[in-house]
Design a protein around this motif. Structure first.
Motif, PDB file in Angstrom:
ATOM      1  N   ARG A   1      32.315   7.391  56.195  1.00 29.96           N
ATOM      2  CA  ARG A   1      32.626   8.804  56.413  1.00 29.96           C
ATOM      3  C   ARG A   1      34.130   9.070  56.486  1.00 29.96           C
ATOM      4  NH1 ARG A   1      28.695  12.253  57.977  1.00 29.96           N
ATOM      5  NH2 ARG A   1      26.623  11.341  57.887  1.00 29.96           N
ATOM      6  N   TYR A   2      34.448  10.360  56.359  1.00 26.14           N
ATOM      7  CA  TYR A   2      35.828  10.783  56.569  1.00 26.14           C
ATOM      8  C   TYR A   2      36.292  10.346  57.959  1.00 26.14           C
ATOM      9  CZ  TYR A   2      35.438  13.864  52.468  1.00 26.14           C
ATOM     10  OH  TYR A   2      35.267  14.363  51.200  1.00 26.14           O
ATOM     11  N   MET A   3      37.478   9.758  58.020  1.00 23.88           N
ATOM     12  CA  MET A   3      38.153   9.376  59.261  1.00 23.88           C
ATOM     13  C   MET A   3      37.527   8.173  59.964  1.00 23.88           C
ATOM     14  SD  MET A   3      40.703  11.411  59.327  1.00 23.88           S
ATOM     15  CE  MET A   3      41.390  10.992  60.926  1.00 23.88           C
ATOM     16  N   SER A   4      36.519   7.538  59.386  1.00 23.08           N
ATOM     17  CA  SER A   4      35.884   6.415  60.083  1.00 23.08           C
ATOM     18  C   SER A   4      36.857   5.256  60.289  1.00 23.08           C
ATOM     19  CB  SER A   4      34.646   5.938  59.318  1.00 23.08           C
ATOM     20  OG  SER A   4      33.555   6.809  59.509  1.00 23.08           O
ATOM     21  N   ALA A   5      37.571   4.856  59.234  1.00 19.38           N
ATOM     22  CA  ALA A   5      38.525   3.753  59.365  1.00 19.38           C
ATOM     23  C   ALA A   5      39.633   4.115  60.349  1.00 19.38           C
ATOM     24  CB  ALA A   5      39.113   3.392  58.005  1.00 19.38           C
ATOM     25  N   GLU A   6      40.094   5.361  60.285  1.00 17.77           N
ATOM     26  CA  GLU A   6      41.157   5.810  61.193  1.00 17.77           C
ATOM     27  C   GLU A   6      40.683   5.776  62.648  1.00 17.77           C
ATOM     28  OE1 GLU A   6      41.995   7.824  57.227  1.00 17.77           O
ATOM     29  OE2 GLU A   6      40.246   7.247  58.419  1.00 17.77           O
ATOM     30  N   PHE A   7      39.460   6.224  62.899  1.00 16.31           N
ATOM     31  CA  PHE A   7      38.942   6.220  64.272  1.00 16.31           C
ATOM     32  C   PHE A   7      38.743   4.789  64.783  1.00 16.31           C
ATOM     33  CE2 PHE A   7      36.825  10.667  63.696  1.00 16.31           C
ATOM     34  CZ  PHE A   7      38.059  11.265  63.868  1.00 16.31           C
ATOM     35  N   ALA A   8      38.374   3.870  63.894  1.00 17.66           N
ATOM     36  CA  ALA A   8      38.230   2.466  64.297  1.00 17.66           C
ATOM     37  C   ALA A   8      39.575   1.923  64.775  1.00 17.66           C
ATOM     38  CB  ALA A   8      37.702   1.633  63.133  1.00 17.66           C
TER      39      ALA A   8
ATOM     40  N   ALA B   1      25.654   4.016  44.465  1.00 17.97           N
ATOM     41  CA  ALA B   1      25.992   2.684  44.947  1.00 17.97           C
ATOM     42  C   ALA B   1      27.312   2.644  45.705  1.00 17.97           C
ATOM     43  CB  ALA B   1      26.040   1.694  43.784  1.00 17.97           C
ATOM     44  N   GLN B   2      28.275   3.455  45.288  1.00 20.44           N
ATOM     45  CA  GLN B   2      29.602   3.399  45.899  1.00 20.44           C
ATOM     46  C   GLN B   2      29.699   4.306  47.124  1.00 20.44           C
ATOM     47  OE1 GLN B   2      31.923   1.140  44.945  1.00 20.44           O
ATOM     48  NE2 GLN B   2      30.232   0.478  43.624  1.00 20.44           N
ATOM     49  N   PRO B   3      30.459   3.871  48.136  1.00 22.76           N
ATOM     50  CA  PRO B   3      30.673   4.727  49.319  1.00 22.76           C
ATOM     51  C   PRO B   3      31.306   6.055  48.925  1.00 22.76           C
ATOM     52  CG  PRO B   3      31.425   2.494  49.746  1.00 22.76           C
ATOM     53  CD  PRO B   3      31.107   2.554  48.285  1.00 22.76           C
ATOM     54  N   ASP B   4      30.798   7.135  49.507  1.00 20.09           N
ATOM     55  CA  ASP B   4      31.284   8.473  49.187  1.00 20.09           C
ATOM     56  C   ASP B   4      31.082   9.356  50.418  1.00 20.09           C
ATOM     57  OD1 ASP B   4      31.811  11.025  48.280  1.00 20.09           O
ATOM     58  OD2 ASP B   4      30.104  11.114  46.902  1.00 20.09           O
ATOM     59  N   PRO B   5      32.162   9.744  51.107  1.00 27.05           N
ATOM     60  CA  PRO B   5      31.997  10.543  52.325  1.00 27.05           C
ATOM     61  C   PRO B   5      31.399  11.919  52.099  1.00 27.05           C
ATOM     62  CG  PRO B   5      34.310  10.406  51.698  1.00 27.05           C
ATOM     63  CD  PRO B   5      33.568   9.450  50.818  1.00 27.05           C
TER      64      PRO B   5
END
Length: 579
Positions: free
Chosen positions: A95-102, A266-270
């Motif tokens: 999702r949007y901002m998931s990596a940033e929130f991690a 198949a590919q990640p897509d927020p």
């Protein structure tokens, strides 16, 4: 503090994130939107903290995440011995901002001296649960909003057992969170400093490999997989989420040869751009998979939600058309398969389900001599029960499930696991194919044997402050209902989980042996029931229905009558301006 003062505090904050500041400026033109963003704080529900992305205390953003993480840090330092060294495992979805929130999670924990283990790229929720246990972490956090629309994200907290925090722990964390006066002033460390001090450790493929090793252990009949590996045709879609590699790696490990991926998904897509909703509970999510299935004449179609904790399955019906099994149907099939293939079956074999999940699973379990336990809605309660079995040595866990497409077979994970469920669904399909049947035919064999159990769900979205009030009005109405019947069904007992009281039509009452919750359930004549509860993670009220009879047609009729009797009352409250 009023919401206006909180808004002014944000507006005047010099260090406010530039993107959030721009959004805040735009929101000034829409007072109602501004109020919605600031009138309250995001709270923890059955799935943790979840909300719409954007500025405000009632939104998911770096500051509300920091506040939640600070509360978690305070709880860990106060309650978990060695929390700093044990650390916290963190994973995130597409999702949007998931990596940033991690990373924000690591920054706050690091500022409190707590080490963080963060996956180097996106991973499914069950991998996070596994990592907590595998690494011996003090806790875990999963950044996900599961199957919610693209504008949502969320923050789920896990305890050292790898399960979502149960109410007692969650309440303590929330108390710490609520004690923080200003989410804008929480201390953080930057990434380079975290890495230099050893407070940020990146997690890679070694934990994935450990998970896959455990995954082998859930197989019940490798021989039947080997026999059918060349013939069973499987179509798989991860619905733009995290399950692509985990599911394919698992199926390859088991030996399945004919696996076809829906490449467009198949590919990640927020944005989840090819579906209205990335939720395998909703049939539209299978449209692309059905197209591929028809092209290759697939035996079954499998779909996972974005964080891969839910699995949906579609199989051919009597007309050769693909039909999506309900979560109750798939769970019941799995119970029958797992119990029939577990030899010898432990004398204390345990199936765990929630109070809104089909009673058919209990009937199947009874036929094998297995016990069925009930929990409140939320897989954290199932994880709690598994832990109790271990500590008290009073049960052998076989399977846990809920009607909303969540399943767990191997207890090396303590949350619902779509990767495990996908393996078992494909193994089960291989078994029934070897017997000359489809999963659909196997289901109807169970209906004939145990009764035609049918279930339904009516979910109503009521947004904003007014929506919250309407939801509470509906709950109050049914909690105080003075009636002898619900449509054509006599009310035999009312279960109010808020007061933990079961009251029979005779007037006698008893205590419900489960934690309190804002839930009302009606036990009705003809082995029917209905249950109402507000969602813990979305602005929704959900009503669940269950009926049974000796024929599919009669059960359909009963289900329609029960739905009409309940939903008409709900609609009357929603439409009334003065209720």
């Amino acid at each position: 503090m009023t919401w206006q003062k909180t808004y002014e505090q944000w507006k005047q904050f010099n260090g406010l994130d530039a993107q959030l500041k721009t959004q805040l400026d735009e929101m000034e033109q829409h007072p109602d939107v501004l109020e919605e963003a600031f009138y309250t704080d995001l709270t923890f529900g059955t799935g943790g903290m979840r909300g719409v992305l954007g500025p405000g205390t009632n939104r998911m953003n770096k500051y509300t995440v920091r506040k939640a993480v600070k509360g978690l840090a305070m709880y860990l330092l106060e309650n978990v011995e060695g929390a700093k060294e044990k650390g916290v495992a963190v994973a995130y979805d597409s999702r949007y901002m998931s990596a940033e929130f991690a990373l924000e999670t690591a920054k706050v924990l690091g500022a409190n001296g707590i080490r963080t283990y963060v996956y180097e790229s996106l991973r499914p929720t069950p991998y996070l649960s596994f990592a907590v246990r595998h690494l011996g972490a003090a806790a875990g956090s999963m950044i996900t909003a599961s199957h919610n629309p693209p504008e949502y994200n969320g923050f789920k907290v896990y305890n050292a057992d790898g399960g979502q925090t149960p109410p007692e722990q969650a309440d303590e964390i929330i108390a710490h969170v609520n004690s923080i006066e200003n989410e804008l002033e929480i201390d953080v460390l930057d990434q380079k400093e975290l890495e230099a001090q050893g407070l940020l450790k990146w997690v890679g493929s070694e934990v994935d490999e450990a998970y896959l090793h455990e995954l082998k252990g859930i197989v019940k009949n490798q021989n039947v997989i080997d026999e059918q590996a060349e013939d069973l045709k499987i179509v798989f879609t991860p619905l733009h989420g995290t399950a692509y590699e985990p599911v394919l790696d698992g199926l390859k490990q088991l030996g399945f040869k004919r696996v076809y991926v829906v490449e467009e998904q198949a590919q990640p897509d927020p944005e989840f751009s090819t579906v209205e909703s990335p939720n395998p509970e909703e049939h539209q999510a299978f449209e692309k998979a059905i197209e591929v299935g028809k092209d290759v004449d697939a035996d079954l179609l499998i779909a996972t939600d974005p964080d891969a904790d839910r699995l949906g399955v579609a199989v051919k019906n009597e007309d050769g058309e693909y039909t999506v099994l309900t979560g109750n149907q798939l769970g019941t099939l799995m119970i029958d398969y797992l119990l029939s293939q577990t030899k010898p079956l432990p004398h204390d074999a345990q199936i765990i389900k929630t109070i809104v999940t089909t009673e058919m699973g209990r009937a199947v379990a009874d036929s094998y001599g297995a016990n069925t336990l009930e929990t409140l809605t939320g897989f954290k309660f199932i994880g709690e029960k598994i832990r109790e079995f271990e500590v008290n040595q009073n049960g052998s866990f076989v399977f846990g499930y809920e009607e909303s497409y969540g399943y767990l077979i191997g207890d090396f994970v303590r949350d619902k696991d779509a990767v495990q469920a996908a393996m078992t669904a494909c193994e089960m399909a291989a078994y029934w194919k070897s017997m000359g049947q489809t999963l659909y035919q196997a289901l109807f064999t169970l209906y004939e044997r145990h009764g035609y159990y049918l279930e339904g769900l009516q979910s109503m979205t009521l947004k904003g402050r007014d929506g919250i009030e309407k939801i509470q009005q509906i709950m109050n109405h049914f909690r105080e209902l003075d009636a002898e019947k619900m449509g054509p069904f006599a009310i035999e007992a009312v279960e109010d989980y808020q007061s933990r009281t079961r009251t029979y039509a005779s007037g006698e009452s008893e205590t419900i042996q489960l934690p309190d919750a804002d839930v009302v359930k009606f036990q009705l004549s003809q082995d029917s029931w209905c249950c109402l509860r507000p969602s813990g993670t979305e602005p929704k009220i959900k009503c669940y229905f269950g009926v049974t009879s000796n024929s599919y047609q009669e059960s359909e009729k009963r289900l329609a009558e029960l739905k009409e009797a309940v939903v008409s009352q709900m609609n009357a409250i929603i439409e009334s301006p003065t209720y």
